[in-house]
Design a protein around this motif. Sequence first.
Motif, PDB file in Angstrom:
ATOM      1  N   ILE A  42      91.748 106.849  30.802  1.00  0.00           N
ATOM      2  CA  ILE A  42      92.144 106.467  29.446  1.00  0.00           C
ATOM      3  C   ILE A  42      91.260 105.315  28.974  1.00  0.00           C
ATOM      4  O   ILE A  42      91.061 104.337  29.711  1.00  0.00           O
ATOM      5  CB  ILE A  42      93.635 106.029  29.406  1.00  0.00           C
ATOM      6  CG1 ILE A  42      94.540 107.055  30.115  1.00  0.00           C
ATOM      7  CG2 ILE A  42      94.086 105.761  27.968  1.00  0.00           C
ATOM      8  CD1 ILE A  42      94.631 108.422  29.472  1.00  0.00           C
ATOM      9  N   LEU A  43      90.735 105.452  27.768  1.00  0.00           N
ATOM     10  CA  LEU A  43      89.970 104.365  27.148  1.00  0.00           C
ATOM     11  C   LEU A  43      90.796 103.843  25.983  1.00  0.00           C
ATOM     12  O   LEU A  43      91.019 104.562  25.005  1.00  0.00           O
ATOM     13  CB  LEU A  43      88.606 104.891  26.666  1.00  0.00           C
ATOM     14  CG  LEU A  43      87.794 103.974  25.760  1.00  0.00           C
ATOM     15  CD1 LEU A  43      87.527 102.625  26.427  1.00  0.00           C
ATOM     16  CD2 LEU A  43      86.457 104.640  25.387  1.00  0.00           C
ATOM     17  N   ALA A  44      91.287 102.615  26.107  1.00  0.00           N
ATOM     18  CA  ALA A  44      92.157 102.059  25.073  1.00  0.00           C
ATOM     19  C   ALA A  44      91.472 100.881  24.389  1.00  0.00           C
ATOM     20  O   ALA A  44      90.818 100.060  25.049  1.00  0.00           O
ATOM     21  CB  ALA A  44      93.479 101.603  25.692  1.00  0.00           C
ATOM     22  N   THR A  45      91.601 100.832  23.085  1.00  0.00           N
ATOM     23  CA  THR A  45      90.982  99.751  22.297  1.00  0.00           C
ATOM     24  C   THR A  45      91.774  99.526  21.020  1.00  0.00           C
ATOM     25  O   THR A  45      92.441 100.441  20.530  1.00  0.00           O
ATOM     26  CB  THR A  45      89.562 100.143  21.814  1.00  0.00           C
ATOM     27  OG1 THR A  45      89.663 101.381  21.100  1.00  0.00           O
ATOM     28  CG2 THR A  45      88.565 100.275  22.930  1.00  0.00           C
ATOM     29  N   TYR A  46      91.652  98.338  20.460  1.00  0.00           N
ATOM     30  CA  TYR A  46      91.993  98.139  19.059  1.00  0.00           C
ATOM     31  C   TYR A  46      90.784  98.685  18.282  1.00  0.00           C
ATOM     32  O   TYR A  46      89.646  98.563  18.753  1.00  0.00           O
ATOM     33  CB  TYR A  46      92.196  96.636  18.787  1.00  0.00           C
ATOM     34  CG  TYR A  46      92.717  96.357  17.400  1.00  0.00           C
ATOM     35  CD1 TYR A  46      94.077  96.491  17.124  1.00  0.00           C
ATOM     36  CD2 TYR A  46      91.851  96.006  16.372  1.00  0.00           C
ATOM     37  CE1 TYR A  46      94.567  96.259  15.839  1.00  0.00           C
ATOM     38  CE2 TYR A  46      92.335  95.767  15.093  1.00  0.00           C
ATOM     39  CZ  TYR A  46      93.695  95.901  14.840  1.00  0.00           C
ATOM     40  OH  TYR A  46      94.169  95.681  13.571  1.00  0.00           O
ATOM     41  N   PRO A  47      91.015  99.295  17.096  1.00  0.00           N
ATOM     42  CA  PRO A  47      89.865  99.874  16.383  1.00  0.00           C
ATOM     43  C   PRO A  47      88.717  98.876  16.191  1.00  0.00           C
ATOM     44  O   PRO A  47      88.954  97.679  16.013  1.00  0.00           O
ATOM     45  CB  PRO A  47      90.469 100.259  15.021  1.00  0.00           C
ATOM     46  CG  PRO A  47      91.920 100.481  15.296  1.00  0.00           C
ATOM     47  CD  PRO A  47      92.281  99.519  16.389  1.00  0.00           C
TER      48      PRO A  47
END
Length: 296
Positions: A42-47
Amino acid sequence: PTMEKEPELLNIWEVDEVPLPELTKELWDQIYNFQAKPDDLILATYPKSGTHWMQEILDMIQNDGDVEKCKTDHSLHRHPFLELKFPHKEKPDWVIALEMSSPRLIKTHLPSHLIPPSIWKENCKIVYVARNPKDCLVSYYHFHRMASYLPDPQNLEEFYEKFVLGKVLYGSWFDHVKGWWAAKDTHQILYLFYEDIKKNPKHEIHKVLEFFEKTLSEDIINQIVHHTSFDVMKDNPMANHTGIPSHIFNHSISNFMRKGMPGDWKNHFTVAMNENFDKHYEKKMAGSTLNFCPDI
Ligand code: A3P
């Protein structure tokens, strides 16, 4: 120029006070109940924190540095965005994810408390990338100008107000980075910073490899650094988003691969905006062990 917006795509709804695209509303149950597999990455980020940059790095790592394998399709199509349904795609991305072979790389902008529980349960490895909020804000502002499915940001001052209050899609930057920072104490999360990758990409790539318990030769690592540098990605049609229809991303307004530099906020913020932001930052981040670069 201004972007022609697609009115039916601009509506926003909220889950736990987090604004999300209206398009996710009818899909929310399926998204939240998404069945993860243990080998999902999973790659999670704030935009606007470097999602597509890290996506390219992870793709290169998964493909042992084989550039051609990372050019099979545009990055928006190569790996799904868990919670999104793009206007130019027939299916929501989570359905596309179900049809993909493993190991899957899945992107998300969701805050940690809205992540499908199966991702925690299956103990998936998660890479989180955070970027300093002032650059995030500026990048997000320009992205709102060029993306037809995002509300017209009017001007930077108005967008700034919304961003500071967390009244933008995916909510408060502050809550997002803090939520994921806390989550890393109990889950397999590699927490990285945009500015660190910029400063020393090789060093951060080594961290990712260690996290994956994988080794690659120095030659391959150098190749990854090269292929994922801003200038090379900007020229790569499979990474620069120019292949997305222009009624969705209008590159004549602003490029997706825009500047790719820390500190561009200095060209946008007034002194007053900056002072106000710093005060807000201090209040929101008080007591947190999470530190951004000194010139955030
Ligand atoms: P700017 O608008 O500041 O240039 P996301 O992928 O999360 O939407 O983030 C987009 C931001 O990451 C944009 O920031 C984009 O230019 C930057 N970016 C993309 N690829 C990059 C790279 N290889 N190196 C540095 N920045 C990159």
